[in-house]
Design a protein around this motif. Structure first.
Motif, PDB file in Angstrom:
ATOM      1  N   ALA A  18      24.588 -64.132 -18.559  1.00 32.17           N
ATOM      2  CA  ALA A  18      24.021 -63.884 -17.231  1.00 32.17           C
ATOM      3  C   ALA A  18      24.888 -62.893 -16.463  1.00 32.17           C
ATOM      4  CB  ALA A  18      23.890 -65.190 -16.459  1.00 32.17           C
ATOM      5  N   PHE A  19      26.203 -63.004 -16.597  1.00 36.74           N
ATOM      6  CA  PHE A  19      27.092 -62.064 -15.926  1.00 36.74           C
ATOM      7  C   PHE A  19      26.887 -60.654 -16.466  1.00 36.74           C
ATOM      8  CE2 PHE A  19      31.109 -59.682 -15.900  1.00 36.74           C
ATOM      9  CZ  PHE A  19      31.266 -59.556 -14.538  1.00 36.74           C
ATOM     10  N   ALA A  20      26.800 -60.538 -17.774  1.00 33.77           N
ATOM     11  CA  ALA A  20      26.621 -59.219 -18.380  1.00 33.77           C
ATOM     12  C   ALA A  20      25.306 -58.582 -17.954  1.00 33.77           C
ATOM     13  CB  ALA A  20      26.681 -59.341 -19.897  1.00 33.77           C
ATOM     14  N   GLN A  21      24.262 -59.383 -17.790  1.00 33.98           N
ATOM     15  CA  GLN A  21      22.975 -58.835 -17.389  1.00 33.98           C
ATOM     16  C   GLN A  21      22.978 -58.395 -15.935  1.00 33.98           C
ATOM     17  OE1 GLN A  21      20.165 -61.863 -18.346  1.00 33.98           O
ATOM     18  NE2 GLN A  21      20.239 -61.455 -20.538  1.00 33.98           N
ATOM     19  N   SER A  22      23.812 -59.006 -15.100  1.00 34.40           N
ATOM     20  CA  SER A  22      23.802 -58.676 -13.679  1.00 34.40           C
ATOM     21  C   SER A  22      24.629 -57.425 -13.364  1.00 34.40           C
ATOM     22  CB  SER A  22      24.310 -59.860 -12.864  1.00 34.40           C
ATOM     23  OG  SER A  22      25.680 -60.097 -13.149  1.00 34.40           O
ATOM     24  N   MET A  23      25.463 -56.974 -14.298  1.00 35.44           N
ATOM     25  CA  MET A  23      26.283 -55.796 -14.063  1.00 35.44           C
ATOM     26  C   MET A  23      25.417 -54.536 -14.172  1.00 35.44           C
ATOM     27  SD  MET A  23      29.580 -54.289 -16.159  1.00 35.44           S
ATOM     28  CE  MET A  23      30.144 -55.901 -16.511  1.00 35.44           C
ATOM     29  N   PRO A  24      25.443 -53.676 -13.161  1.00 36.90           N
ATOM     30  CA  PRO A  24      24.673 -52.438 -13.257  1.00 36.90           C
ATOM     31  C   PRO A  24      25.210 -51.553 -14.379  1.00 36.90           C
ATOM     32  CG  PRO A  24      25.993 -52.477 -11.247  1.00 36.90           C
ATOM     33  CD  PRO A  24      26.176 -53.797 -11.916  1.00 36.90           C
ATOM     34  N   ASN A  25      24.326 -50.836 -15.030  1.00 35.63           N
ATOM     35  CA  ASN A  25      24.695 -49.931 -16.109  1.00 35.63           C
ATOM     36  C   ASN A  25      24.244 -48.529 -15.717  1.00 35.63           C
ATOM     37  OD1 ASN A  25      24.719 -48.367 -18.512  1.00 35.63           O
ATOM     38  ND2 ASN A  25      24.619 -50.225 -19.726  1.00 35.63           N
ATOM     39  N   SER A  26      25.180 -47.605 -15.642  1.00 38.11           N
ATOM     40  CA  SER A  26      24.862 -46.245 -15.201  1.00 38.11           C
ATOM     41  C   SER A  26      23.864 -45.551 -16.118  1.00 38.11           C
ATOM     42  CB  SER A  26      26.133 -45.405 -15.094  1.00 38.11           C
ATOM     43  OG  SER A  26      26.692 -45.170 -16.363  1.00 38.11           O
ATOM     44  N   LEU A  27      23.819 -45.949 -17.383  1.00 35.77           N
ATOM     45  CA  LEU A  27      22.897 -45.308 -18.326  1.00 35.77           C
ATOM     46  C   LEU A  27      21.445 -45.663 -18.043  1.00 35.77           C
ATOM     47  CD1 LEU A  27      24.955 -45.833 -21.590  1.00 35.77           C
ATOM     48  CD2 LEU A  27      24.893 -43.810 -20.109  1.00 35.77           C
ATOM     49  N   ASN A  28      21.232 -46.713 -17.256  1.00 35.03           N
ATOM     50  CA  ASN A  28      19.876 -47.143 -16.894  1.00 35.03           C
ATOM     51  C   ASN A  28      19.507 -46.754 -15.462  1.00 35.03           C
ATOM     52  OD1 ASN A  28      19.744 -48.403 -19.405  1.00 35.03           O
ATOM     53  ND2 ASN A  28      20.527 -50.322 -18.589  1.00 35.03           N
ATOM     54  N   MET A  29      20.372 -46.026 -14.788  1.00 36.02           N
ATOM     55  CA  MET A  29      20.162 -45.680 -13.382  1.00 36.02           C
ATOM     56  C   MET A  29      20.211 -44.170 -13.205  1.00 36.02           C
ATOM     57  SD  MET A  29      22.815 -48.513 -11.853  1.00 36.02           S
ATOM     58  CE  MET A  29      22.551 -48.064 -10.152  1.00 36.02           C
ATOM     59  N   SER A  30      19.559 -43.679 -12.169  1.00 38.90           N
ATOM     60  CA  SER A  30      19.652 -42.258 -11.849  1.00 38.90           C
ATOM     61  C   SER A  30      21.014 -41.967 -11.225  1.00 38.90           C
ATOM     62  CB  SER A  30      18.548 -41.847 -10.869  1.00 38.90           C
ATOM     63  OG  SER A  30      18.793 -42.422  -9.601  1.00 38.90           O
ATOM     64  N   CYS A  31      21.366 -40.710 -11.184  1.00 39.83           N
ATOM     65  CA  CYS A  31      22.623 -40.298 -10.560  1.00 39.83           C
ATOM     66  C   CYS A  31      22.647 -40.720  -9.094  1.00 39.83           C
ATOM     67  CB  CYS A  31      22.785 -38.785 -10.699  1.00 39.83           C
ATOM     68  SG  CYS A  31      24.291 -38.127  -9.971  1.00 39.83           S
ATOM     69  N   ALA A  32      21.569 -40.449  -8.392  1.00 38.76           N
ATOM     70  CA  ALA A  32      21.496 -40.788  -6.962  1.00 38.76           C
ATOM     71  C   ALA A  32      21.604 -42.287  -6.738  1.00 38.76           C
ATOM     72  CB  ALA A  32      20.199 -40.255  -6.360  1.00 38.76           C
ATOM     73  N   ALA A  33      20.956 -43.083  -7.581  1.00 35.93           N
ATOM     74  CA  ALA A  33      21.001 -44.543  -7.422  1.00 35.93           C
ATOM     75  C   ALA A  33      22.402 -45.086  -7.691  1.00 35.93           C
ATOM     76  CB  ALA A  33      19.999 -45.206  -8.354  1.00 35.93           C
ATOM     77  N   THR A  34      23.097 -44.520  -8.676  1.00 40.81           N
ATOM     78  CA  THR A  34      24.454 -44.961  -8.992  1.00 40.81           C
ATOM     79  C   THR A  34      25.400 -44.594  -7.854  1.00 40.81           C
ATOM     80  OG1 THR A  34      23.943 -44.587 -11.330  1.00 40.81           O
ATOM     81  CG2 THR A  34      26.244 -44.917 -10.760  1.00 40.81           C
ATOM     82  N   THR A  76      24.608 -40.778 -16.404  1.00 38.30           N
ATOM     83  CA  THR A  76      23.529 -41.606 -15.874  1.00 38.30           C
ATOM     84  C   THR A  76      22.258 -41.299 -16.663  1.00 38.30           C
ATOM     85  OG1 THR A  76      22.982 -39.948 -14.196  1.00 38.30           O
ATOM     86  CG2 THR A  76      24.538 -41.690 -13.549  1.00 38.30           C
ATOM     87  N   ALA A  77      21.192 -41.969 -16.325  1.00 39.91           N
ATOM     88  CA  ALA A  77      19.933 -41.776 -17.048  1.00 39.91           C
ATOM     89  C   ALA A  77      19.421 -40.346 -16.945  1.00 39.91           C
ATOM     90  CB  ALA A  77      18.878 -42.750 -16.532  1.00 39.91           C
ATOM     91  N   ASP A  78      19.750 -39.655 -15.846  1.00 44.28           N
ATOM     92  CA  ASP A  78      19.213 -38.311 -15.642  1.00 44.28           C
ATOM     93  C   ASP A  78      20.250 -37.191 -15.672  1.00 44.28           C
ATOM     94  OD1 ASP A  78      20.364 -39.185 -13.269  1.00 44.28           O
ATOM     95  OD2 ASP A  78      18.846 -38.257 -11.989  1.00 44.28           O
ATOM     96  N   GLN A  79      21.547 -37.533 -15.783  1.00 47.91           N
ATOM     97  CA  GLN A  79      22.577 -36.490 -15.818  1.00 47.91           C
ATOM     98  C   GLN A  79      23.712 -36.897 -16.744  1.00 47.91           C
ATOM     99  OE1 GLN A  79      24.055 -35.007 -12.101  1.00 47.91           O
ATOM    100  NE2 GLN A  79      22.039 -35.010 -11.130  1.00 47.91           N
ATOM    101  N   LYS A  80      24.279 -35.922 -17.441  1.00 50.11           N
ATOM    102  CA  LYS A  80      25.415 -36.210 -18.323  1.00 50.11           C
ATOM    103  C   LYS A  80      26.705 -36.378 -17.527  1.00 50.11           C
ATOM    104  CE  LYS A  80      23.666 -34.179 -22.506  1.00 50.11           C
ATOM    105  NZ  LYS A  80      24.004 -34.711 -23.783  1.00 50.11           N
ATOM    106  N   GLN A  81      26.823 -35.674 -16.423  1.00 49.42           N
ATOM    107  CA  GLN A  81      28.013 -35.748 -15.575  1.00 49.42           C
ATOM    108  C   GLN A  81      27.567 -35.915 -14.129  1.00 49.42           C
ATOM    109  OE1 GLN A  81      31.507 -35.362 -16.343  1.00 49.42           O
ATOM    110  NE2 GLN A  81      30.776 -35.864 -18.384  1.00 49.42           N
TER     111      GLN A  81
END
Length: 96
Positions: A18-34, A76-81
């Motif tokens: 449950a802890f691992a699932q609640s941690m945000p992952n930058s690879l699943n988020m846009s640059c702006a959202a991160t 992130t999901a939409d940018q490499k850097q």
């Protein structure tokens, strides 16, 4: 008693996943959202892959007294850097 012994490790596994699932992952988020997440929370732990994570901060206030900020760039999901904020680290000391 046997059921109780089985239930305790099962509960520990459930809490860990449950802890691992609640941690945000930058690879699943846009640059702006991160970037916005770090800015809004001030300090947040973000995953960047399986078992890979770090703490990112919006500014110096979220670092220890003996630490300074270093720019943090993540994929992130939409940018490499993507600049998402900073990491707190001890300042580099130059040797003479």
């Amino acid at each position: 008693m046997r059921a109780l012994l089985f239930a305790v490790p099962l509960a520990a596994l459930t809490a860990t996943s449950a802890f691992a699932q609640s941690m945000p992952n930058s690879l699943n988020m846009s640059c702006a959202a991160t970037f916005d997440l770090v800015r809004e929370k001030g300090a947040v732990v973000i995953g960047t892959g399986p078992n890979v994570y770090d703490r990112y901060v919006s500014d110096q206030r979220y670092c220890g007294l003996d630490e300074t900020t270093f720019p943090a760039w993540l994929q992130t999901a939409d940018q490499k850097q993507c600049f998402i904020g900073y990491r707190c680290r001890e300042p580099m000391v130059r040797s003479r």
